[in-house]
Write a protein that holds these residues in place. Sequence first.
Motif, PDB file in Angstrom:
ATOM      1  N   ILE A  96       0.008 -41.931 -33.887  1.00  0.00           N
ATOM      2  CA  ILE A  96       0.355 -43.511 -34.201  1.00  0.00           C
ATOM      3  C   ILE A  96      -0.978 -43.739 -33.631  1.00  0.00           C
ATOM      4  CG2 ILE A  96       0.888 -45.948 -35.161  1.00  0.00           C
ATOM      5  CD1 ILE A  96       3.245 -44.260 -36.087  1.00  0.00           C
ATOM      6  N   ASP A 107       8.558 -49.955 -36.533  1.00  0.00           N
ATOM      7  CA  ASP A 107      10.079 -48.927 -37.237  1.00  0.00           C
ATOM      8  C   ASP A 107      10.336 -49.062 -37.186  1.00  0.00           C
ATOM      9  OD1 ASP A 107       9.314 -47.843 -34.674  1.00  0.00           O
ATOM     10  OD2 ASP A 107      11.385 -48.906 -33.057  1.00  0.00           O
ATOM     11  N   LEU A 148       7.995 -47.738 -40.568  1.00  0.00           N
ATOM     12  CA  LEU A 148       8.538 -45.398 -40.454  1.00  0.00           C
ATOM     13  C   LEU A 148       9.381 -45.446 -41.430  1.00  0.00           C
ATOM     14  CD1 LEU A 148       6.535 -45.878 -37.533  1.00  0.00           C
ATOM     15  CD2 LEU A 148       5.349 -44.936 -39.608  1.00  0.00           C
ATOM     16  N   ILE A 175       9.580 -41.873 -41.681  1.00  0.00           N
ATOM     17  CA  ILE A 175       9.583 -41.710 -39.712  1.00  0.00           C
ATOM     18  C   ILE A 175      10.256 -42.377 -38.982  1.00  0.00           C
ATOM     19  CG2 ILE A 175       7.519 -41.281 -38.541  1.00  0.00           C
ATOM     20  CD1 ILE A 175       5.475 -41.406 -41.301  1.00  0.00           C
ATOM     21  N   THR A 176      11.309 -41.574 -37.689  1.00  0.00           N
ATOM     22  CA  THR A 176      11.359 -41.960 -36.139  1.00  0.00           C
ATOM     23  C   THR A 176      10.242 -42.224 -35.315  1.00  0.00           C
ATOM     24  OG1 THR A 176      12.814 -40.618 -35.702  1.00  0.00           O
ATOM     25  CG2 THR A 176      13.299 -42.520 -37.015  1.00  0.00           C
ATOM     26  N   ARG A 177      10.306 -42.907 -35.081  1.00  0.00           N
ATOM     27  CA  ARG A 177       9.428 -42.738 -33.510  1.00  0.00           C
ATOM     28  C   ARG A 177       9.537 -42.213 -32.198  1.00  0.00           C
ATOM     29  NH1 ARG A 177       7.508 -48.211 -33.177  1.00  0.00           N
ATOM     30  NH2 ARG A 177       6.333 -47.965 -30.707  1.00  0.00           N
ATOM     31  N   THR A 233       2.704 -42.089 -30.174  1.00  0.00           N
ATOM     32  CA  THR A 233       2.677 -43.245 -30.673  1.00  0.00           C
ATOM     33  C   THR A 233       1.837 -43.619 -29.078  1.00  0.00           C
ATOM     34  OG1 THR A 233       4.446 -43.860 -31.498  1.00  0.00           O
ATOM     35  CG2 THR A 233       3.039 -45.409 -31.050  1.00  0.00           C
ATOM     36  N   LEU A 254       1.501 -46.057 -44.588  1.00  0.00           N
ATOM     37  CA  LEU A 254       2.375 -44.678 -44.363  1.00  0.00           C
ATOM     38  C   LEU A 254       2.574 -43.757 -44.892  1.00  0.00           C
ATOM     39  CD1 LEU A 254       4.486 -47.550 -41.818  1.00  0.00           C
ATOM     40  CD2 LEU A 254       2.035 -45.955 -41.281  1.00  0.00           C
ATOM     41  N   ALA A 272       2.700 -39.658 -44.278  1.00  0.00           N
ATOM     42  CA  ALA A 272       3.996 -38.890 -44.263  1.00  0.00           C
ATOM     43  C   ALA A 272       3.670 -37.472 -45.150  1.00  0.00           C
ATOM     44  CB  ALA A 272       5.175 -39.592 -44.326  1.00  0.00           C
ATOM     45  N   LYS A 310      11.863 -37.906 -39.250  1.00  0.00           N
ATOM     46  CA  LYS A 310      12.787 -38.281 -39.096  1.00  0.00           C
ATOM     47  C   LYS A 310      14.081 -37.596 -38.438  1.00  0.00           C
ATOM     48  CE  LYS A 310      14.811 -42.057 -42.514  1.00  0.00           C
ATOM     49  NZ  LYS A 310      15.382 -42.024 -43.637  1.00  0.00           N
TER      50      LYS A 310
END
Length: 222
Positions: free
Chosen positions: A41, A66, A69, A74-76, A81, A182, A186, A199
């Motif tokens: 990202i 967050d 996502l 998705i998790t950061r 990023t 988003l 994914a 994730k």
Amino acid sequence: MYTNIAEMEKELALCRQCALCREGNRGPTSYNGIADSPLIIVGEGPGGVEDEYGVPLVGPSGQLLDKALWSVGITRDSIYTTNIVKCRPKGNRTPTVEEGRFCAGHWLDEEIALVRPKVIIALGSVALKYLYGDNGRITKDRGRWFDTKYGLPAIATYHPAYLLRLTGQDLVKAKWEVYYDLKAAAEKCNELMPDYVLKAEAPANLLEIYSPRKKQRLVNPN
């Protein structure tokens, strides 16, 4: 050309190549997440919270990102990023296209070469213009796949800071557009790397993860 992210990050911390580093910030910010992610990202530039913590998108905009996502799986902490410009512009202004071109030409290009992602998400106009071209318009081009100079597919969507300024039906509409953008990213990642898990079991608390870096930056300001 650097051999790994740690080597690049060390040099980035010393960067004083443009005027942005003299606009009253704490010096260059880096990235967050992991450096072997298929998804990267790319935001615009750090705000006040990001300047304190030394990493991108951890303030109100990042927290909204967050949530968006998470809704698409998705998790950061499972992705990478970064920002187009690494130093906070004075007054939280939007970086200029010229500032973006200069900084990203030095650092983002290196990051892309090291991370070697499969998919790029561009957040906002500054990221879109660098990755797509000066004719890019976020209101016109968001949600559409385009090829980058890296030979990688990218999709642009609204920067979460833009959503924070909206209200009413405009906000509802924009949130749904971001969701579908988003979600498309994914799905593209899952198509290209079906075994990669985007994730984690729970959302990442980035402020907690990077609190040691914040303490270090407060003790050793630029």
